[in-house]
Design an enzyme around this catalytic site. Structure first.
Site, short mmCIF file in Angstrom:
data_model
loop_
_atom_site.label_atom_id
_atom_site.label_comp_id
_atom_site.label_asym_id
_atom_site.label_seq_id
_atom_site.Cartn_x
_atom_site.Cartn_y
_atom_site.Cartn_z
N GLY A 282 1.24 4.83 1.89
CA GLY A 282 0.82 5.72 2.97
C GLY A 282 1.19 7.15 2.59
CD GLU A 283 0.95 12.70 4.18
OE1 GLU A 283 0.89 13.67 4.90
OE2 GLU A 283 0.98 12.81 2.93
N GLY B 134 0.84 -1.19 0.00
CA GLY B 134 0.00 0.00 0.00
C GLY B 134 0.87 1.24 0.00
N GLY C 275 5.12 7.33 2.78
CA GLY C 275 5.94 6.39 2.01
C GLY C 275 5.22 5.08 1.86
CD GLU C 276 7.22 2.75 -2.06
OE1 GLU C 276 8.28 2.80 -1.41
OE2 GLU C 276 7.08 3.15 -3.22
CB VAL C 277 2.23 0.28 3.63
CG1 VAL C 277 1.96 -0.68 4.79
CG2 VAL C 277 1.82 1.69 4.01
CG ASP D 124 -9.94 9.81 8.45
OD1 ASP D 124 -11.06 9.79 7.87
OD2 ASP D 124 -8.86 9.74 7.85
CE LYS E 223 0.59 2.74 8.28
NZ LYS E 223 -0.33 3.77 8.70
#
Ligand code: AMP
Length: 956
Positions: free
Chosen positions: A602-603, A600, A605-607, A718, A625
């Site tokens: 994330g804001e 995935g 960087g990559e997950v 959220d 993360k």
């Protein structure tokens, strides 16, 4: 007479086209120019009179005498007909001197025609079919009747004539019968086939399609072959009775009450398995009885199982610097073999307990244990640790934990108070806690606590009596340095005292001490049946010292868990955010982390999915993360703030932090790995695959996580299905705790007039309007998550713009009930969306309600009415520009169901008017089989129908 004598009984599958004795005078004598010699002669045979067409010109040369039938109409499919003749031929030897010219055969001819040509006769139009020779010749004295059948093939025109040519024999034609054969209408292998005319030599096996009988279905079109002889052979593509039906004598009959059949098959219905409810006839599945469940991997046709009871005989011993916990398996495994155990640890200092966090090491592991023992190390000295051992099985997750096993016989022994102690003491207050046995009760227990000053003048004793719902209490306003006598007794359900009571004496402290630790004891929200043990472990020296004392005080507590009032600490209150990270998260060495695959974005960087292997600990699957290169210090702190927040939580339904990497260049946050990823996507990918109670089970988990967060005064801001993660046992966990996330991370975040970035369709009106974010606004968002879950990941408010959503909400519109949503669940959603936030339920109420629904599956049976009047706007009520759909394919495209365009077209549904007439059954019949798709299409049609009333207001 003639008829009765010579007509044979009709064979069932033989259809006569023509059956005439000569006497009926429809076989015409045909005049062929010369003298035609056929004549009608009356004869007597076995005493009966009958007529024959006869010819007998044996003495003359070159005979050519013709006899022709009338026009014989042909059934279009009968291309092959049989001609059966009965005739007599005289022996040529019986005619003296005629042997040279005399013949003993005649010829059969046929001529096809589309119309009756009357008496017109042209020899040249006739084709020879066969030479007819007698098997037995008639001599002077003895009449011998021959029967001969000839086949006329490949007929194609509307009808035909037969003709008989005599070339100089002495013949009498008694009868002519013309017929064709059919395979009769039949039911074979639950498919019915129509009567079919047998084919001719060019189509010896005629393929016929059939249809399944009522309540039977087949994957392939059922087919069978009809032979030239009118017999059915080789049925292909079997029909099978639908789920809920079984085959009884060529029919599909409903399964009898108490039995079921889950699939279309040739099998018989089977009795409902253990621990299931027996439904009325026609059951396709036997749902679990109250309090029994099927695990996700259990076959839906198998028995249901109950929750395991608590593990027994938990014992703690120390050896070689480690604590060894051992226990016995639960008495009642609920009928399952997949029992595992998990350990939860709480560290208590005085009255304040906290999760032990990551420091503690379990060998072989803290969760998923199959053995009944675990060794615990890395404990600190002079601390109380509380270990809870939970028994889990495959059905634990479905019950969303903590639902006490219903349907178990209620314990007959009244609850017994077994120990009472002081947890916290000040000069004016005492916090008491007591144990109760047995731990599991059918109903919540209440307690009567009576106390008085010990040395009160007995004449004027003042008692205080409290009725309590928990096995703990804090008593305030006491006199310093005074002894009090406390007696506690459990009350039975009718309020009468039951079981034994216990009396203890405790004293308040002399001096005024600061008592600033608020303690409450909450009801356990944890999973499965549990048992826990509190141990005081005294280490004489710190760590590595092996001289230590064993557990000083070991006791069992009640099923209610000690729940500290722990408040979430905003990492921003720390001057140095790095301190916060170190306080709440365990530092992991990067060499212990292996990244495997990007899962995935994330804001920051990559997950990744990966493996965490800390020496001495079992390796675990984790999500990693990362922080992309080129970050600023501020970004790094924001990134790590999520770990500082997550690290403060310890709950089954909150994503667990394994640790962080902060001391190396590439910062990382390592959390438990959730195999099924984000909930919204997962549900969309499994549209229609879960029963309501499974969806409600998921919601229960999310609500439990949210209750935990709200108890800690943490406001999520959220909460949305995209921020819930799902593991392989379908447990749902709340995630996404970044401090900046609402502002930056969430793709749904939209700048509002107040400047903040807010996920509009999930957010309560007061939070949008004036940024009033509270647990009550989280409850609103939870209502939206409920809707998302029950609608299998549908986007809330569909394609409405944020502006339209806000306007509609302010005008008191609310989302309509998702298709098939239980009424009770929809009512709860509406409660979450009350304008007045103080009237919304609290997460505690939500958890209790969902528990109640899960405990009585009947409560989920009433489906919320689909009432378009309450809806804001239904999906796809019109094209994107608001105008009605111009075509079926445009409409299907708008609801992302284009793959069915052809099905609609093939079924002749080509206008939107026709679409509006369709019922659920029709949609199924045109080949939409997946429940989710069926739902989406049906739902959209309902919306289309009510386009006009969608603007009416629903009073909330
Ligand atoms: P986030 O930055 O937390 O929104 O994560 C981005 C995406 O990574 C999520 O939508 C998930 O698909 C995936 N993801 C994050 N955390 C996990 C986890 N613990 N297990 C599995 N997938 C995860």
């Amino acid at each position: 007479n003639y008829y009765s004598k010579f007509k044979r009984p009709l064979i069932k599958n033989v259809h006569q086209l023509f059956n005439r004795g000569v006497g009926s005078a429809v076989v015409h004598q045909v005049y062929t120019g010369g003298a035609n010699k056929w004549e009608v002669i009356q004869r007597t045979l076995n005493g009966s009179q009958f007529y024959t067409f006869s010819v007998c010109n044996v003495g003359e040369r070159e005979q050519d005498n013709w006899l022709r039938t009338t026009f014989i109409q042909r059934r279009p499919s009968a291309s092959r007909v049989f001609v059966e003749l009965q005739f007599i031929v005289r022996d040529c030897n019986s005619f003296d001197g005629a042997s040279l010219t005399c013949k003993e055969t005649f010829n059969l001819f046929t001529s096809e025609s589309d119309a009756d040509v009357g008496t017109t006769f042209r020899k040249g139009q006739f084709k020879k079919v066969a030479t007819i020779a007698p098997d037995e010749i008639t001599s002077k004295n003895e009449l011998r009747i021959n029967t001969e059948t000839k086949v006329v093939e490949n007929l194609s025109r509307k009808g035909f004539y037969l003709a008989f040519q005599d070339i100089g024999a002495c013949i009498a034609l008694l009868s002519v019968r013309v017929y064709y054969k059919t395979c009769p209408a039949t039911v074979k292998s639950l498919a019915s086939f129509p009567e079919t005319v047998a084919g001719g030599e060019n189509q010896a096996l005629r393929e016929v399609s059939g249809v399944c009988v009522e309540n039977a279905i087949s994957e392939e079109l059922p087919r069978i072959y009809c032979t030239v002889d009118g017999e059915w052979v080789v049925p292909v593509g079997q029909c099978q009775c639908k789920p809920g039906y079984e085959e009884v004598e060529d029919e599909c009959q409903e399964c009898k009450a108490g039995s079921f059949k889950a699939e279309a098959s040739g099998d018989k219905c089977t009795p409902c398995p253990a621990n299931t409810q027996e439904l009325d006839s026609g059951a396709v599945v036997c749902p679990c009885m109250d309090g029994f469940y099927r695990a996700p991997n259990d076959p839906p046709t198998g028995p249901c199982s109950g929750l395991p009871s608590a593990p027994r005989d938990l014992v703690a011993t120390t050896s070689a610097g480690k604590l060894l916990l051992t226990w016995s398996p639960p008495e009642d495994t609920g009928g399952r073999t997949d029992i595992t155990y998990s350990i939860e640890c709480q560290r208590c200092e005085g009255m304040v307990c906290q999760s032990c966090g990551e420091k503690i090491r379990y060998e072989p592991a803290g969760v998923g244990l199959t053995d009944t023992k675990v060794s615990v190390s890395e404990l600190d000295a002079h601390l109380n640790y509380t270990f809870t051992v939970e028994a889990h099985s495959g059905v634990t997750v479905l019950t969303s934990q903590a639902v006490p096993p219903a349907n178990r016989p209620p314990s007959t022994n009244p609850p017994k108070i077994t120990a009472m102690r002081v947890m916290e003491r000040s000069s004016t207050s005492l916090s008491l806690f007591w144990d109760v046995k047995p731990r599991v009760h059918p109903r919540p227990i209440r307690y009567e606590l009576t106390y008085r000053k010990k040395d009160d003048n007995l004449d004027v004793t003042t008692y205080t009596v409290l009725i309590l719902e928990k096995n703990s209490v804090q008593i305030k306003d006491l006199v310093p340095g005074t002894a009090y006598l406390f007696r506690v007794q459990a009350l039975s359900s009718d309020g009468s005292p039951g079981g034994s009571s216990m009396e203890e004496q405790f004293e308040t402290s002399e001096h005024l001490t600061q008592n600033n630790t608020a303690v409450i004891f909450g009801v356990a929200a944890g999973g499965a049946a549990m048992l826990f043990i509190v141990i005081v472990v005294l280490f004489l020296r710190r760590r590595n010292s092996h001289t230590r004392q064993g557990p000083e005080d070991t006791y069992f507590s009640s099923s209610e868990q000690l729940k500290p009032l722990k408040t979430y600490v905003d990492p921003h209150t720390y001057e140095d955010p790095n301190t916060a990270v170190l306080k709440f998260a365990t530092e992991i060495h990067p060499s212990h982390i292996t990244k495997q695959k990007v899962i995935g974005a994330g804001e920051f960087g990559e997950v990744y999915r990966g493996i965490l292997k800390v020496p001495g600990r079992k390796e675990v699957a984790v999500a990693i993360k990362t922080l992309k290169p080129g970050y600023t210090e501020k970004q790094r702190q924001d990134f790590l703030s999520e770990a500082s927040i997550m690290g403060q939580f310890s709950h089954q339904n909150i994503i667990r932090l394994e640790g962080v990497v902060t001391k190396f260049k590439h910062a990382m946050i390592v959390t438990e790995y959730m195999e099924n990823g984000a909930l919204d996507r997962y549900l969309r990918d499994h549209d229609g695959e879960f029963a309501s109670f499974q969806l409600v089970g998921m919601l229960r988990g999310i609500a439990a996580g949210m209750k935990y967060l709200s108890d800690m005064s943490y406001v999520h801001r959220d909460l949305a299905a995209r921020n819930i993660l799902v593991n392989n046992t379908l447990e749902c966990k709340v995630s996404d705790f970044g401090l900046s996330r609402v502002l930056e991370d969430d793709p749904e975040g939209t700048y509002t007039t107040s400047g903040g970035k807010i996920p509009i369709r999930w957010t309560a009106p007061e939070a949008i309007a004036y940024r009033k974010f509270t647990s009550a606004s989280d409850v609103w968002s939870f209502g939206i998550v409920m809707w998302e879950v029950m609608a299998f990941g549908e986007r809330p408010y569909w394609d409405m713009s944020n502006h339209e959503v806000m306007k509609a909400i302010n005008e008191a519109f609310r989302l309509p009930a998702p298709m098939d949503c239980p009424s009770a669940v929809y009512q709860l959603m509406l409660q979450c969306w009350l304008q007045d936030r103080s009237k919304r339920p609290r997460f505690g109420d939500i958890v209790s309600l969902l528990d109640k629904l899960l405990r009585s599956p009947d409560s989920l049976k009433t489906i919320a009415d689909f009432d378009p009047r309450i809806s804001i706007r239904l999906p796809s009520t019109s094209g994107s520009d608001g105008s009605p759909f111009r075509s079926v394919s445009e409409w299907l495209e708008s609801i992302k169901m284009s793959q069915y365009s052809e099905n609609f077209a093939c079924a002749g549904v080509v206008t939107m008017d026709q679409v509006l007439q369709m019922k659920n059954e029709d949609i199924k019949n045109i080949g939409v089989r997946l429940p989710g798709h069926l739902k989406r299409i049906a739902y959209s049609i309902l919306g289309l129908k009510d386009q006009t009333s969608t603007l009416s207001v629903f009073a909330v």
